[in-house]
Design an enzyme around this catalytic site. Structure first.
Site, PDB file in Angstrom:
ATOM      1  N   HIS A  45       0.843  -1.195   0.000  1.00  0.00           N
ATOM      2  CA  HIS A  45       0.000   0.000   0.000  1.00  0.00           C
ATOM      3  C   HIS A  45       0.884   1.253   0.000  1.00  0.00           C
ATOM      4  O   HIS A  45       1.246   1.757   1.066  1.00  0.00           O
ATOM      5  CB  HIS A  45      -0.907   0.008   1.232  1.00  0.00           C
ATOM      6  CG  HIS A  45      -1.789  -1.192   1.349  1.00  0.00           C
ATOM      7  ND1 HIS A  45      -1.312  -2.431   1.720  1.00  0.00           N
ATOM      8  CD2 HIS A  45      -3.133  -1.338   1.137  1.00  0.00           C
ATOM      9  CE1 HIS A  45      -2.325  -3.297   1.734  1.00  0.00           C
ATOM     10  NE2 HIS A  45      -3.429  -2.664   1.387  1.00  0.00           N
TER      11      HIS A  45
ATOM     12  N   GLY B  47      -3.434  -3.582  11.514  1.00  0.00           N
ATOM     13  CA  GLY B  47      -3.871  -4.131  10.232  1.00  0.00           C
ATOM     14  C   GLY B  47      -5.380  -4.262  10.260  1.00  0.00           C
ATOM     15  O   GLY B  47      -6.070  -3.716   9.397  1.00  0.00           O
TER      16      GLY B  47
ATOM     17  N   HIS C 257      -3.962   3.018  -3.403  1.00  0.00           N
ATOM     18  CA  HIS C 257      -4.189   2.491  -2.050  1.00  0.00           C
ATOM     19  C   HIS C 257      -3.496   1.154  -1.819  1.00  0.00           C
ATOM     20  O   HIS C 257      -2.689   1.026  -0.888  1.00  0.00           O
ATOM     21  CB  HIS C 257      -5.687   2.324  -1.772  1.00  0.00           C
ATOM     22  CG  HIS C 257      -5.964   1.625  -0.481  1.00  0.00           C
ATOM     23  ND1 HIS C 257      -6.025   2.279   0.721  1.00  0.00           N
ATOM     24  CD2 HIS C 257      -6.152   0.305  -0.201  1.00  0.00           C
ATOM     25  CE1 HIS C 257      -6.247   1.403   1.690  1.00  0.00           C
ATOM     26  NE2 HIS C 257      -6.339   0.200   1.161  1.00  0.00           N
TER      27      HIS C 257
ATOM     28  N   GLU D 172     -17.383  -3.819  24.891  1.00  0.00           N
ATOM     29  CA  GLU D 172     -16.582  -5.040  25.045  1.00  0.00           C
ATOM     30  C   GLU D 172     -15.371  -5.056  24.123  1.00  0.00           C
ATOM     31  O   GLU D 172     -14.270  -5.413  24.532  1.00  0.00           O
ATOM     32  CB  GLU D 172     -17.449  -6.281  24.783  1.00  0.00           C
ATOM     33  CG  GLU D 172     -18.546  -6.510  25.810  1.00  0.00           C
ATOM     34  CD  GLU D 172     -19.850  -5.847  25.443  1.00  0.00           C
ATOM     35  OE1 GLU D 172     -20.851  -6.101  26.130  1.00  0.00           O
ATOM     36  OE2 GLU D 172     -19.860  -5.066  24.454  1.00  0.00           O
TER      37      GLU D 172
ATOM     38  N   HIS E 223     -27.918 -15.263  25.590  1.00  0.00           N
ATOM     39  CA  HIS E 223     -26.865 -15.031  26.571  1.00  0.00           C
ATOM     40  C   HIS E 223     -26.161 -16.319  27.007  1.00  0.00           C
ATOM     41  O   HIS E 223     -25.228 -16.262  27.813  1.00  0.00           O
ATOM     42  CB  HIS E 223     -27.433 -14.327  27.805  1.00  0.00           C
ATOM     43  CG  HIS E 223     -27.678 -12.865  27.598  1.00  0.00           C
ATOM     44  ND1 HIS E 223     -28.460 -12.388  26.571  1.00  0.00           N
ATOM     45  CD2 HIS E 223     -27.240 -11.769  28.280  1.00  0.00           C
ATOM     46  CE1 HIS E 223     -28.487 -11.063  26.633  1.00  0.00           C
ATOM     47  NE2 HIS E 223     -27.754 -10.662  27.660  1.00  0.00           N
TER      48      HIS E 223
END
Length: 662
Positions: free
Chosen positions: A29, A118, A261, A408, A470
């Site tokens: 890139h 990344g 890119h 989370e 859950h």
């Protein structure tokens, strides 16, 4: 006397090292390094405190390349400033097997790579943890010892990823004033213009999260300098600088387009770019004056490093500071944990393993002050806060407990940053089901070999009424599939303490400690100073004569296996019970030990309130699995175990069926 190289010449050294390395590899890139070369040149030459000859200096500024696909920007900087791990041959071997210059930066491959990036957004979220660790460590040891910045280079893709929203909100809430994000605002993504997919006003977004924001021309060195200077002067909130850049800057035919890119420019376009930017030098050749100027930048803070070492030596805190930064645990930290094991073995304490974990933490946090805990808004359910821990609040960093909020993924990524920064051992809690939300960062913990401890409670259908949304079913198997990750599932309070001890001593491997909501009996009959769980699996209940069958279980199902084993013994069937709190550690034991525990040739019944995957190596073709094969349901936990057939009777019947076939 020759004049010093111009800013443009310094930045062009980055551009052409990057473009030439991508061209030689025929992969990579080039656009981002070419577009951000001016920003990087200003940042390193005018602001960053670092020393190429002292790459592990604890008080260095950290540079995080969140847009990790532009790795040649980082590799070029490390080479130019004189990091020994990045000679020109490493640049020439970009993306080749065995090189330090991997396609995306990988922590541990070379000094100066602060984290593995990344997966977009991870670096930004790691940086929130690093900046928090800096503030916490400064609070503990003083600003004379710890006082540095964390800089992030982020792209449009980083800011589109959900984890960036979690990290931005978290850092803004805590007012992490030494975190500065430099945004490569080039308006281009792989598909083309970012207008195809996003029109967010990033300045307004970050300002709404409590950040100081500004924008500048990313190719005007004075404007860049002014923006960074202003950010550094804003100490009460993190800073976000949108640098308007042109991707592939200098390329006459491809600059400003997606063509730069993720693909080499091509020989003809590189030649045209050389002409456009007045860079007549062959590939990988940097004029001596430019090299010397960059090397001076890499060495110009050497005196600061020496002055810092003197301050540390005179502080009276040198030994403790070096201990926590090295990750070494305090001497005799295990002594109170042994007493804890003895007490609860004798008292036969029954409690949920999540509560047992909290009781263990009450002991550990008293003797290991660098334990930095937290939860994703489930403190009262995960039971991750110890009695002695004080909470970190915005602008006050003297505590060791972090309220991550319902973030989370951001929590997991921040814990990676805390671990990478050094000085703390991070642990954080949520429900085991939400390892799905943490998984990208858990995988990176393992890839980077970081001691991060994930405290995952409510680990089965035993959680009951909250239902299948859950109730983790496939999660243990999916976590066990990640290399270099230890997945623990203790059966009682003693094993819980032992699993914590093992996780703390495993410096290069992260851990997931899976814990029950429901109460579990203490199954250890006798106290032993040996950490049996440190072997991964062990014989909890053996037979006096030749073994007929092995009942192998984890967590809450070990009690079922023990009861079934006792019933089988009453019927003259010699059943041994093996508890396996950590399959990965058991697999690492030598063959003699594993054979002693499992006794090859003896049939096996495995009991776990989860799916069967990962147990095949022990079951063979004749074994039986008692567990889950579907999603759970909403009902009281005891009813669910009956409904899904995870019972003493089913274990006993499975054992008899196995024996009838042998």
């Amino acid at each position: 006397m020759t004049s010093s190289p111009s800013h443009q010449e310094m930045a062009n050294a980055i551009r052409f090292l990057s473009a030439d390395a991508v061209q030689k590899a025929n992969s990579g890139h080039p656009g981002m390094p070419m577009g951000m070369a001016d920003v990087a040149t200003v940042l390193l030459s005018r602001f960053m405190n670092f020393s190429a000859s002292n790459p592990d200096w604890p008080d260095r500024d950290r540079l995080i390349l969140s847009a990790g696909h532009g790795s040649m920007l980082l590799y070029s900087l490390l080479h130019l400033t004189g990091y020994k791990d990045f000679p020109i041959n490493e640049i020439k071997n970009f993306r080749q097997l065995g090189s330090r210059t991997a396609g995306h930066p990988e922590f541990g491959h070379g000094a100066g790579i602060e984290t593995t990036t990344g997966p977009l957004g991870q670096g930004l979220a790691n940086a929130s943890g690093m900046a928090l660790a800096e503030r916490m460590l400064s609070e503990r040891f003083g600003s004379e010892i710890v006082d540095h910045y964390t800089y992030v280079i982020a792209g449009d893709g980083c800011l589109m990823e959900g984890v960036s929203h979690e990290a931005a909100s978290f850092a803004g809430h805590l007012r992490l004033g030494k975190l500065i994000v430099v945004f490569d605002d080039n308006g281009i993504s792989i598909d083309g213009s970012t207008q195809l997919a996003v029109n967010d006003n990033q300045l307004m977004r970050f300002e709404a999260c409590g950040w100081h924001v500004s924008e500048c021309d990313g190719h005007d060195p004075d404007a860049i300098e002014q923006a960074i200077k202003q950010a550094r002067e804003t100490q009460d909130k993190p800073s976000f600088i949108a640098c308007k850049t042109t991707i592939g800057f200098g390329s006459p035919n491809k600059a400003g387009t997606a063509a730069t890119h993720g693909a080499p420019l091509g020989e003809d376009e590189i030649a045209a770019t050389r002409e456009s930017l007045k860079w007549p030098h062959p590939p990988f050749e940097i004029p001596q004056a430019v090299t010397s100027a960059w090397r001076r930048i890499g060495a110009m803070h050497t005196e600061k490093v020496e002055a810092w070492k003197n301050r540390l030596n005179e502080s009276g805190q040198k030994d403790e500071f070096e201990r926590v930064m090295s990750g070494t645990l305090p001497q005799k930290w295990e002594d109170p944990l042994l007493e804890f094991k003895r007490k609860h073995t004798e008292e036969k304490t029954k409690m949920a393993s999540r509560k047992a974990s909290q009781e263990t933490l009450n002991v550990l946090t008293e003797v290991i002050p660098e334990l930095a805990g937290g939860s994703a808004d489930l403190t009262g359910s995960n039971l991750t806060k110890a009695k002695s821990q004080k909470t970190i609040v915005p602008g006050e960093f003297g505590g060791s407990y972090i309220h991550y909020g319902v973030r989370e993924h951001g929590m997991a990524a921040a814990m990676n940053g805390i671990a990478l920064h050094g000085g703390f051992i991070p642990y954080g809690g949520t429900f085991l089901i939400f390892t799905d939300y943490c998984r990208p960062s858990i995988r990176l913990s393992a890839l980077m070999e970081q001691r991060v401890i994930y405290v995952m409670t409510h680990d089965s259908i035993g959680l009951g009424e909250d239902g299948p949304t859950h109730q983790p079913v496939e999660h243990l198997a999916s976590l066990r599939a990640i290399p270099n990750l230890n997945v623990y599932r203790p059966c009682d309070i003693v094993e819980t303490a032992e699993c914590w001890a093992t996780a703390l001593t495993t410096k290069s491997t992260p851990s997931v400690i899976s814990l029950s909501r429901q109460g579990l009996p203490c199954l250890r009959k006798d106290h032993t100073e040996q950490n049996l769980s440190a072997n991964g699996g062990y014989v909890l209940s053996d037979t006096d004569s030749q073994r007929d069958i092995t009942l192998l279980a984890t967590g809450s199902e070990v009690a079922l296996a023990l009861e079934a084993g006792n019933l089988l013994m009453q019927e003259g069937i010699n059943a041994a019970v093996v508890s396996m709190p950590c399959m990965e550690i058991f697999e690492a034991q030598n063959l003699e030990y594993r054979n002693k525990v499992l006794q090859p040739g003896v049939p096996v019944v495995v009991v776990e309130a989860a799916v069967e995957q990962s147990w095949g190596k022990y079951l063979g073709i004749d074994g039986k699995f008692v567990g889950m094969s579907t999603f759970g349901a909403s009902a009281p936990g005891n009813d669910l175990f009956q409904h899904f057939g995870i019972t003493v009777e089913k274990v006993k019947a499975a054992a008899k069926e196995v024996l009838s076939m042998n």
